[in-house]
Every structure is written in C-alpha cells, then in structure tokens.
Design an enzyme around this catalytic site. Structure first.
Site, PDB file in Angstrom:
ATOM      1  N   GLU A 193      -3.221  10.506   2.922  1.00 43.24           N
ATOM      2  CA  GLU A 193      -4.354  10.528   3.846  1.00 43.24           C
ATOM      3  C   GLU A 193      -4.441  11.882   4.552  1.00 43.24           C
ATOM      4  O   GLU A 193      -3.417  12.441   4.960  1.00 43.24           O
ATOM      5  CB  GLU A 193      -4.213   9.426   4.900  1.00 43.24           C
ATOM      6  CG  GLU A 193      -4.252   8.022   4.331  1.00 43.24           C
ATOM      7  CD  GLU A 193      -4.004   6.974   5.402  1.00 43.24           C
ATOM      8  OE1 GLU A 193      -4.838   6.076   5.553  1.00 43.24           O
ATOM      9  OE2 GLU A 193      -2.957   7.061   6.080  1.00 43.24           O
ATOM     10  N   GLU A 245       0.840  -1.202   0.000  1.00 38.19           N
ATOM     11  CA  GLU A 245       0.000   0.000   0.000  1.00 38.19           C
ATOM     12  C   GLU A 245       0.874   1.252   0.000  1.00 38.19           C
ATOM     13  O   GLU A 245       1.932   1.278   0.630  1.00 38.19           O
ATOM     14  CB  GLU A 245      -0.897  -0.021   1.240  1.00 38.19           C
ATOM     15  CG  GLU A 245      -1.903   1.101   1.323  1.00 38.19           C
ATOM     16  CD  GLU A 245      -2.874   0.908   2.487  1.00 38.19           C
ATOM     17  OE1 GLU A 245      -3.555   1.886   2.844  1.00 38.19           O
ATOM     18  OE2 GLU A 245      -2.959  -0.218   3.038  1.00 38.19           O
TER      19      GLU A 245
END
Length: 264
Positions: free
Chosen positions: A139, A135
């Site tokens: 964010e 990943e």
C-alpha cells in the site's frame, strides 16, 4: 492433443462460480493494455463503507497501450451516498504460493491509498477455504509516496491484529514505474522492490502468516479515498469536487511457487 477451453467457456465457468481446471490456473503475465475478462473482473456498483470514502464503479478503470489507470474522481450518483467513485480490479481465481509482482505508479494525493494485494474473506471465499479474512498488502499512502507500507492479516475477520511495516524508499513512487512483489510461501512472506528483498516475516506458531491450508487468495488492486476519521494514517482527503487521483499499473504477474528474485 489436450482439450482447451474457449474464452466464452472460461467466462461461463467464472459466472457459474465453478473452479477452472489446473491448466487454466497457471502463471499470469498481463501487461494490462486490455481488460482480460478471463482473468479479472471489476468491482462495480457498490461501496465498502468505513473506512472507504468512495464507491466502486467499473468505468473508473481504463486500459490503453500504456497499461491500466484507476481514476478516483468526484462523480455524484443518485444511487449512492458516496460522491466519489474509484476502481478495483479483482481476479476471478484464488491463487496459492508463489511470486506476485506489479509494476505501478502510486497517487500522491493526501488521504488516498494506492494498492496491490492478496485477499480472501467471508464474501471472497475460495473453494475449500475457511471464509475468514486473510490478506497480504502493498500500500502507498498518498501523503508520503517516498514510502510503502507492507501488511498482512491471518484469519482476522475483525482486522484486529495488523502488522504494518513502513519501508522508506530512495525514490518517489508516484514519479516512475517500479516493480513491487510479494513472495508468499508456507514459511512466511517476503516483499521485494525492483527485484531486491526489502522485508520478511516468518510464519510463527505465535503469530502465523496466511497459508493455503486456510485460504488461497484473490489478486487485487485498487485506489481509494480514506474516511477523515483515519486521517492520521494517510493524510486528510480533500472532498472538493475538483480533487482527483490516478494510480497507474503497467503489468501484473504471478509465478506459481516461483521466486521473485534471489534474496540478499
């Protein structure tokens, strides 16, 4: 003349889980004004469990002339223990090295995460992938949208070795659209804001970054409420029925093996 695939034929390949020809896996430049089902699908009718405090419903994603909006709202369901629903956009294909860019506005609501990221895992396994969790993240933490968090995991199914980096901004990411980008290469990862490189990690033998030798990655975007047990991260989410959050996305782009911008 080269043969081309119709929209219906492409969608049939997606449903059957077959790989698209290379010509159909080139660059993406989607303004998100309409839902392009040849590129994307929406998480619908399930929940992830901890640390998420919501379920995913396709109806929580809306498209208009202004782009895409993901809405986190109180929508109780007899079929779920989660009273809040939200949306998650996912690419059908898995992609390799290049520049991944989004134009977005984050939600400034405590306990809410607005995201754009690349992902593969045991239930999101590309053809020839190793099935492990890889990943790369952008964010926004809802209790402070004057910062953005970058992160990555490499072959880490237990989420045990994260690499959070909080980058402070000269603006509030919830107020205006800005361009955020991930430059993924065999040598490492770079993150860009409005065309300027702001952070880099190198692919080191002692601490490797994801590589296409292990997994190509989905392109994803979502908005989610955090469990109170991790309230020290993004603030505590207010579960009052009136609480609502929105994240807005104006474009998603992918340039295979491309450069996001000229590094400083």
């Amino acid at each position: 003349m080269k043969p081309t695939l119709t929209t219906n034929a492409i969608f049939t390949l997606f449903i059957m889980g077959l790989s698209l020809p290379a010509s159909a896996q080139n660059s993406i430049d989607d303004l998100l004004t309409d839902f392009d089902q040849t590129i994307w699908w929406k998480s619908d009718g399930w929940s992830n469990g901890f640390p998420f405090l919501n379920r995913w419903e396709g109806e929580a994603i809306e498209h208009s002339d202004n782009g895409m909006t993901i809405i986190l709202s109180h929508q109780p369901s007899t079929e779920s223990n989660y009273a809040f629903q939200s949306g998650e956009l996912r690419s059908h294909n898995f992609y390799g090295y290049g520049c991944y860019e989004v134009e977005m506005k984050a939600a400034a609501v405590p306990g809410v995460i607005s995201s754009f990221f690349l992902f593969a895992g045991p239930y999101d396994k590309p053809v020839n992938g190793n099935g492990m969790h890889n990943e790369i993240d952008i964010e926004f933490l809802g209790n402070n949208t004057n910062a953005v968090q970058f992160n990555f995991w490499t072959n880490d199914d237990r989420y045990a070795r994260s690499h959070e980096h909080l980058h402070y901004l000269s603006f509030d990411a919830s107020q205006k659209y800005h361009r955020y980008a991930i430059q993924w290469t065999a040598d490492g990862i770079e993150w860009y804001i409005d065309g300027v490189r702001v952070y880099r990690v190198d692919n080191l033998p002692s601490d490797p970054t994801p590589t296409i030798d292990d997994n190509r990655l989905r392109i994803m975007a979502n908005l989610w409420a955090t469990d109170p047990r991790i309230s020290n991260w993004a603030g505590e989410f207010d579960t009052s029925p009136s609480n609502q959050a929105t994240a807005q996305y104006k474009a998603i782009r992918f340039i295979p093996n491309g450069q996001c911008s000229t590094p400083l």
